[in-house]
Design a protein around this motif. Structure first.
Motif, PDB file in Angstrom:
ATOM      1  N   SER A  36       1.049  -0.579  -0.411  1.00 37.31           N
ATOM      2  CA  SER A  36      -0.142  -0.012   0.141  1.00 37.31           C
ATOM      3  C   SER A  36       1.271   1.154  -0.053  1.00 37.31           C
ATOM      4  O   SER A  36       2.282   1.373   0.272  1.00 37.31           O
ATOM      5  N   GLU A  37       0.053   2.684  -0.548  1.00 29.87           N
ATOM      6  CA  GLU A  37       0.604   2.917  -0.154  1.00 29.87           C
ATOM      7  C   GLU A  37       1.576   3.989   1.050  1.00 29.87           C
ATOM      8  O   GLU A  37       2.870   4.572   0.961  1.00 29.87           O
ATOM      9  N   LYS A  38       0.620   3.578   2.085  1.00 31.10           N
ATOM     10  CA  LYS A  38       1.447   3.546   3.671  1.00 31.10           C
ATOM     11  C   LYS A  38       2.443   3.050   3.424  1.00 31.10           C
ATOM     12  O   LYS A  38       3.280   3.552   4.426  1.00 31.10           O
ATOM     13  N   GLN A  39       2.540   1.924   3.361  1.00 34.57           N
ATOM     14  CA  GLN A  39       3.671   1.340   3.774  1.00 34.57           C
ATOM     15  C   GLN A  39       4.675   1.808   3.028  1.00 34.57           C
ATOM     16  O   GLN A  39       6.076   0.997   3.146  1.00 34.57           O
ATOM     17  N   TYR A  40       4.997   1.727   1.589  1.00 36.12           N
ATOM     18  CA  TYR A  40       5.574   2.228   0.902  1.00 36.12           C
ATOM     19  C   TYR A  40       6.431   3.492   1.058  1.00 36.12           C
ATOM     20  O   TYR A  40       7.083   3.768   1.634  1.00 36.12           O
ATOM     21  N   GLU A  41       5.604   4.582   1.930  1.00 38.55           N
ATOM     22  CA  GLU A  41       6.179   6.006   2.778  1.00 38.55           C
ATOM     23  C   GLU A  41       6.525   5.669   3.888  1.00 38.55           C
ATOM     24  O   GLU A  41       7.904   6.258   4.553  1.00 38.55           O
ATOM     25  N   GLN A  42       6.386   4.305   4.464  1.00 39.10           N
ATOM     26  CA  GLN A  42       7.839   3.682   5.478  1.00 39.10           C
ATOM     27  C   GLN A  42       7.906   3.254   5.232  1.00 39.10           C
ATOM     28  O   GLN A  42       9.144   3.675   6.182  1.00 39.10           O
ATOM     29  N   LEU A  43       8.704   2.922   4.269  1.00 38.07           N
ATOM     30  CA  LEU A  43       9.684   2.566   3.932  1.00 38.07           C
ATOM     31  C   LEU A  43      10.816   3.296   3.802  1.00 38.07           C
ATOM     32  O   LEU A  43      11.482   3.379   3.619  1.00 38.07           O
ATOM     33  N   ALA A  45      10.083   6.530   5.147  1.00 33.85           N
ATOM     34  CA  ALA A  45      10.480   7.319   5.663  1.00 33.85           C
ATOM     35  C   ALA A  45      12.046   6.156   7.019  1.00 33.85           C
ATOM     36  O   ALA A  45      12.837   6.769   6.948  1.00 33.85           O
ATOM     37  N   GLU A  46      11.797   4.810   6.799  1.00 30.76           N
ATOM     38  CA  GLU A  46      12.733   4.448   7.714  1.00 30.76           C
ATOM     39  C   GLU A  46      14.231   4.306   6.385  1.00 30.76           C
ATOM     40  O   GLU A  46      15.110   4.152   7.500  1.00 30.76           O
ATOM     41  N   ARG A  47      14.367   4.729   5.472  1.00 29.82           N
ATOM     42  CA  ARG A  47      15.278   3.981   4.843  1.00 29.82           C
ATOM     43  C   ARG A  47      15.809   6.229   4.622  1.00 29.82           C
ATOM     44  O   ARG A  47      17.899   5.896   4.852  1.00 29.82           O
ATOM     45  N   GLU A  49      16.207   7.335   7.816  1.00 32.15           N
ATOM     46  CA  GLU A  49      16.027   7.520   8.635  1.00 32.15           C
ATOM     47  C   GLU A  49      18.052   6.858   8.904  1.00 32.15           C
ATOM     48  O   GLU A  49      18.868   7.745   9.256  1.00 32.15           O
TER      49      GLU A  49
END
Length: 138
Positions: A36-43, A45-47, A49
């Motif tokens: 999902s787009e939310k999961q993509y944004e989270q990935l 953001a983690e990258r 960081e």
């Protein structure tokens, strides 16, 4: 003979039909799940960081690491009949090599112990064991 061949062909046709049905009914399950787009944004953001943490670590390492290693220059004079262990000890004392025993092991492994030639050689601490050995065995 014809009857056996026909039965074999019918069996292959039947098996192929069953495999085709199974493949096409489960085809959607074989495709990878889309994120999902939310999961993509989270990935992402983690990258980001992790990338920032790596940059900080690089900057801290640059501050604590000396910029250059000191290079020593030594004029090695080898007398006729001098033992290679004495030469290795002198090179270690002059800070050209870190360990006399490991240099002797290198010479032994490459059968260069008896190939050392008398003379005067300029040796630096940034030379490898191979370069030093090549220089003193010519």
């Amino acid at each position: 003979m014809k009857r056996t061949t026909r039965a074999f062909a019918a069996g292959i046709l039947f098996a192929t039909t069953i495999l085709g049905i199974v493949y096409y009914t489960n085809h959607k399950q074989l495709q990878p799940n889309k994120i999902s787009e939310k999961q993509y944004e989270q990935l992402v953001a983690e990258r980001n960081e992790l990338a920032n943490a790596l940059e900080k670590l690089k900057k801290e390492t640059k501050k604590t690491t000396p910029s250059q290693k000191q290079t020593y220059i030594y004029t090695l004079t080898i007398a006729k009949g001098e033992a290679s262990r004495d030469i290795a000890k002198r090179l270690q004392q002059a800070h050209i090599i870190d360990d006399a025993q490991s240099f002797l092991t290198y010479l032994d492994a490459h059968e260069l112990t008896r190939a050392v030639r008398p003379g005067t050689y300029v040796i630096t601490s940034d030379m490898s064991y191979e370069q030093i050995a090549r220089k003193i065995t010519k």
